[in-house]
Design an enzyme around this catalytic site. Structure first.
Site, short mmCIF file in Angstrom:
data_model
loop_
_atom_site.label_atom_id
_atom_site.label_comp_id
_atom_site.label_asym_id
_atom_site.label_seq_id
_atom_site.Cartn_x
_atom_site.Cartn_y
_atom_site.Cartn_z
N THR A 60 8.47 -62.23 132.57
CA THR A 60 6.80 -62.57 132.23
C THR A 60 6.72 -63.68 131.33
O THR A 60 5.79 -64.13 131.13
CB THR A 60 6.11 -61.33 132.17
OG1 THR A 60 6.48 -60.67 130.99
CG2 THR A 60 6.15 -60.25 133.41
N CYS A 97 6.32 -57.76 123.52
CA CYS A 97 5.49 -56.32 123.39
C CYS A 97 6.01 -55.57 122.20
O CYS A 97 7.13 -55.53 122.02
CB CYS A 97 5.67 -55.59 124.47
SG CYS A 97 4.52 -56.17 125.90
N CYS A 117 3.90 -50.48 124.05
CA CYS A 117 2.86 -51.01 125.06
C CYS A 117 2.68 -50.12 126.39
O CYS A 117 3.37 -49.73 126.83
CB CYS A 117 3.32 -52.63 125.39
SG CYS A 117 2.26 -53.22 126.55
N ARG A 156 5.72 -65.16 124.40
CA ARG A 156 4.32 -65.22 124.08
C ARG A 156 3.77 -63.81 123.73
O ARG A 156 4.33 -62.76 124.26
CB ARG A 156 3.37 -65.79 124.99
CG ARG A 156 3.30 -67.42 125.41
CD ARG A 156 2.24 -67.61 126.39
NE ARG A 156 2.05 -66.80 127.34
CZ ARG A 156 2.78 -66.67 128.57
NH1 ARG A 156 3.78 -67.40 128.86
NH2 ARG A 156 2.42 -66.01 129.39
N CYS A 183 2.06 -60.08 123.83
CA CYS A 183 1.28 -59.36 124.89
C CYS A 183 -0.30 -59.52 124.24
O CYS A 183 -0.33 -59.18 123.24
CB CYS A 183 1.90 -58.38 124.87
SG CYS A 183 0.81 -57.08 126.08
N CYS A 236 -0.88 -55.30 123.64
CA CYS A 236 -0.46 -54.45 122.65
C CYS A 236 -0.46 -55.33 121.32
O CYS A 236 -0.31 -54.76 120.37
CB CYS A 236 0.73 -53.71 122.93
SG CYS A 236 2.23 -55.17 123.16
ZN LIG Z 1 2.24 -55.45 125.38
#
Ligand SMILES: [Zn+2]
Length: 353
Positions: free
Chosen positions: A33, A37, A41, A66, A68, A71
């Protein structure tokens, strides 16, 4: 524990448990993705083959990932400081502090602060303050000769407020609660749902807690002297009904028993929430008016937030007067999704608890 002293297996296990204690100790990168996190999370957990662990956000960003948006992994330090500051303020205050007041001290919006606080402590700020007052009352009562002194010492404004708060909670009398809730057996489980991990707990009278992203620890904080039993045959049957209700809320869930106790005002609000048909919403002002206290809009909001049994007492059906979603203890994604599911038309019985 520093990053280097943990193995990836240990990190993976901590992440599987969504262990908040590991937030800030490492970062979970999800290669598929492109997101990174914190270990706790609440988003759906990835396959291990797609996970890479980093010491911090900078490492994850350097690998092209990148943060999240759910969270906010780069805010761990700031979150901890905000929660500690709020706990100190709650402990130091004679009177209950409003959520907006607490949030302002931390520089977060009330909604975001509530989410951060709940994630760290397992309790909303209001519930945390209430639990603290109850603990102080219990501690004082155990060695106080005079009950009334203990009540005032614990920060309640008088005996009627204390008993209005404690009496019959969990189906117990005030004295049973004062003794730490001994004698009550609570069956519980954490089950995966399409909305994330859901905690369901029930006494022999009904569901006493339904929440998301909570575990045994949060339950123990809430019911410190009750006997907690994971699973159980009768409980499993109830649990199945609860899961069905959450997955397809439009079909109604008035048949599921609920065991809650609040102040008279809180209970009146919760009863009104149960009357909102699936697929419809009300404003805090609507609820305040419905319980006969049209000026108590803020108190209605607090009572809404103090709800122990999410979904079955549908506090998610209360939105702001302007139609925007407002807050939700478990995040707006879940609120939004519940409302979306309920917007399918369905016949529904109205009921009381
Ligand atoms: Zn997250």
């Amino acid at each position: 524990m520093s990053f280097a002293t943990m193995t990836d297996d240990e990190r993976w296990e901590a992440m599987r448990r969504r262990d908040k204690a590991h937030d800030g100790r490492f970062i979970v990168g999800v290669l598929t993705t492109g997101i990174y996190c914190r270990p706790s999370c609440g988003a759906r957990q990835p396959l291990r083959a797609n996970v890479r662990f980093f010491a911090d956000g900078a490492g994850a960003r350097a690998a092209g990932l990148r943060p999240c948006k759910r969270c906010l992994p780069d805010d761990v330090g700031r979150d901890e400081a905000a929660v500690l500051a709020a706990i100190a303020a709650i402990k130091g205050s004679e009177e209950p502090l409003a959520l907006a007041d607490l949030a302002q001290r931390t520089g977060y919006s009330p909604t975001h602060f509530q989410r951060v606080f709940t994630r760290h402590t397992g309790l909303s700020p209001a519930a945390y303050a209430r639990t603290l007052r109850e603990e102080r009352a219990r501690a004082a009562l155990s060695d106080a000769e005079r009950v009334t002194d203990a009540i005032y010492d614990a920060g309640f404004s008088g005996p009627s407020r204390f008993y209005g708060h404690m009496e019959g909670r969990m189906g117990m009398t005030a004295s049973a609660w004062v003794n730490g809730g001994k004698g009550a057996t609570i069956h519980w489980a954490v089950v995966p749902t399409s909305l994330g991990d859901m905690l369901v707990a029930a006494t022999d009278k009904g569901v006493c807690r339904l929440s998301f992203a909570e575990g045994r620890e949060a339950l123990e904080n809430r019911f410190p002297a009750a006997m907690l039993v994971e699973g159980g045959a009768e409980f499993e049957a109830l649990l199945k009904e609860v899961v069905d209700a959450v997955e397809t809320p439009a079909q109604g869930f008035d048949h599921i028993p609920i065991d809650v106790k609040g102040t008279a005002f809180q209970e009146a609000v919760w009863r009104e929430l149960r009357k909102i048909p699936a697929g419809e919403t009300r404003s805090y002002a609507d609820i305040a008016a419905a319980v006969g206290k049209p000026n108590a809009v803020r108190a209605a909001g607090s009572a809404n937030g103090a709800n122990n049994v999410a979904v079955l007492i549908p506090c998610h059906r209360v939105v702001r007067s302007d139609g925007s979603l407002g807050g939700y203890a478990y995040g707006l994604d879940i609120k939004d999704e519940l409302l979306r599911r309920e917007s399918a038309p369905a016949q529904r019985r109205l009921g009381e608890f």
